[in-house]
Design an enzyme around this catalytic site. Structure first.
Site, mmCIF file in Angstrom:
data_model
loop_
_atom_site.group_PDB
_atom_site.id
_atom_site.type_symbol
_atom_site.label_atom_id
_atom_site.label_comp_id
_atom_site.label_asym_id
_atom_site.label_seq_id
_atom_site.Cartn_x
_atom_site.Cartn_y
_atom_site.Cartn_z
ATOM 1 N N HIS A 19 41.490 46.859 30.261
ATOM 2 C CA HIS A 19 42.744 46.573 29.552
ATOM 3 C C HIS A 19 42.515 46.563 28.036
ATOM 4 O O HIS A 19 43.283 47.132 27.270
ATOM 5 C CB HIS A 19 43.300 45.208 29.987
ATOM 6 C CG HIS A 19 43.730 45.137 31.420
ATOM 7 N ND1 HIS A 19 43.344 44.133 32.285
ATOM 8 C CD2 HIS A 19 44.514 45.966 32.157
ATOM 9 C CE1 HIS A 19 43.879 44.338 33.472
ATOM 10 N NE2 HIS A 19 44.595 45.440 33.426
ATOM 11 N N LYS A 43 53.578 35.392 41.522
ATOM 12 C CA LYS A 43 53.343 35.135 42.945
ATOM 13 C C LYS A 43 51.974 35.691 43.364
ATOM 14 O O LYS A 43 51.630 36.806 42.992
ATOM 15 C CB LYS A 43 54.449 35.817 43.762
ATOM 16 C CG LYS A 43 55.136 34.827 44.650
ATOM 17 C CD LYS A 43 56.230 35.333 45.552
ATOM 18 C CE LYS A 43 56.483 36.801 45.599
ATOM 19 N NZ LYS A 43 57.576 37.185 46.456
ATOM 20 N N ARG A 92 43.499 55.339 35.937
ATOM 21 C CA ARG A 92 42.099 55.394 36.349
ATOM 22 C C ARG A 92 41.920 56.571 37.307
ATOM 23 O O ARG A 92 41.825 57.701 36.903
ATOM 24 C CB ARG A 92 41.687 54.078 37.021
ATOM 25 C CG ARG A 92 41.421 52.963 36.053
ATOM 26 C CD ARG A 92 41.546 51.620 36.691
ATOM 27 N NE ARG A 92 42.910 51.416 37.178
ATOM 28 C CZ ARG A 92 43.342 50.296 37.726
ATOM 29 N NH1 ARG A 92 42.531 49.292 37.899
ATOM 30 N NH2 ARG A 92 44.601 50.185 38.117
ATOM 31 N N SER A 130 41.482 44.402 38.101
ATOM 32 C CA SER A 130 41.554 42.941 38.147
ATOM 33 C C SER A 130 41.277 42.426 39.561
ATOM 34 O O SER A 130 40.615 41.404 39.741
ATOM 35 C CB SER A 130 42.940 42.467 37.699
ATOM 36 O OG SER A 130 43.171 42.822 36.370
HETATM 37 P P1 ADP Z 1 50.035 46.285 37.097
HETATM 38 O O1 ADP Z 1 50.238 45.268 38.162
HETATM 39 O O2 ADP Z 1 51.247 46.501 36.235
HETATM 40 O O3 ADP Z 1 49.410 47.569 37.540
HETATM 41 P P2 ADP Z 1 47.463 45.709 35.859
HETATM 42 O O4 ADP Z 1 47.102 44.486 35.086
HETATM 43 O O5 ADP Z 1 46.732 45.979 37.103
HETATM 44 O O6 ADP Z 1 49.030 45.574 36.082
HETATM 45 O O7 ADP Z 1 47.350 46.980 34.918
HETATM 46 C C1 ADP Z 1 48.084 47.126 33.738
HETATM 47 C C2 ADP Z 1 47.885 48.524 33.187
HETATM 48 O O8 ADP Z 1 46.521 48.691 32.799
HETATM 49 C C3 ADP Z 1 48.156 49.637 34.189
HETATM 50 O O9 ADP Z 1 48.708 50.743 33.491
HETATM 51 C C4 ADP Z 1 46.804 49.993 34.725
HETATM 52 O O10 ADP Z 1 46.729 51.314 35.190
HETATM 53 C C5 ADP Z 1 45.975 49.807 33.466
HETATM 54 N N1 ADP Z 1 44.568 49.541 33.773
HETATM 55 C C6 ADP Z 1 44.058 48.570 34.554
HETATM 56 N N2 ADP Z 1 42.709 48.641 34.611
HETATM 57 C C7 ADP Z 1 42.360 49.711 33.837
HETATM 58 C C8 ADP Z 1 41.114 50.345 33.511
HETATM 59 N N3 ADP Z 1 39.971 49.902 34.006
HETATM 60 N N4 ADP Z 1 41.145 51.438 32.699
HETATM 61 C C9 ADP Z 1 42.324 51.898 32.228
HETATM 62 N N5 ADP Z 1 43.528 51.363 32.515
HETATM 63 C C10 ADP Z 1 43.553 50.284 33.303
#
Ligand code: ADP
Length: 162
Positions: A19, A43, A92, A130
């Protein structure tokens, strides 16, 4: 409508180096990046929205070009409220594509002026999610290389009693 603002929405439960990488690279292109924590992701989450916002704020506190916020309801409504027009998302693996494609299409259909821009993950963050971080942390694995130090500490605290 401000072309220089990007909204980076997500669950961020918790915020990872992946992120952070997107935020940092986003700042190379946009004047301001607003990291927007989705309240509807409360949730089944490990960290509350407030905890997540606090952790992200700690990481970007020195940078006035990054704002940390939370939003409820439709993302496009939030984007318009912030007078922005760009949603920033990270990609990703191919597996991200289908969902992100649908989401971007839907958001654009609901609100035509809103565009989604994707950034490819940096190779070092390609396998970082995450949910994986939570799983490994819960089982007492070392995730320190994948998350910022404050997030690492917060994870250790969360799982200390298990
Ligand atoms: P969501 O539930 O909206 O997917 P996330 O917190 O999982 O929320 O991800 C938020 C954004 O960050 C998404 O666009 C996701 O693809 C991107 N993202 C998450 N991990 C990575 C990573 N390792 N590299 C690049 N982008 C990422």
């Amino acid at each position: 409508m401000n072309r220089h603002i990007a909204i980076y929405p997500g669950s961020f439960d918790p915020f990872t180096n992946g992120h952070l990488d997107i935020v940092q690279r986003g700042l190379e292109i946009f004047e301001k990046v607003i990291v927007a924590v989705a309240c509807n992701s409360e949730k089944n989450s490990l960290f509350s929205v407030k905890e997540r916002m606090k952790l992200i704020s700690e990481l970007v506190t020195d940078n006035p070009r990054v704002q940390v916020d939370a939003f409820d309801g439709l993302l496009v409504d939030y984007v318009v409220k912030k007078e922005a027009r760009v949603i920033l998302r990270g990609l990703r693996a191919v597996t991200d594509f289908e969902f992100e494609f649908q989401l971007a299409q839907m958001n654009h259909a609901v609100c035509e002026q809103v565009e989604t821009l994707f950034m490819m993950t940096s190779p070092s963050c390609a396998y970082l999610s995450s949910s994986m971080i939570k799983e490994v942390s819960k089982l007492k694995g070392d995730v320190s290389q994948f998350v910022p130090p404050c997030v690492h500490q917060a994870l250790q605290k969360k799982f200390a009693r298990d």
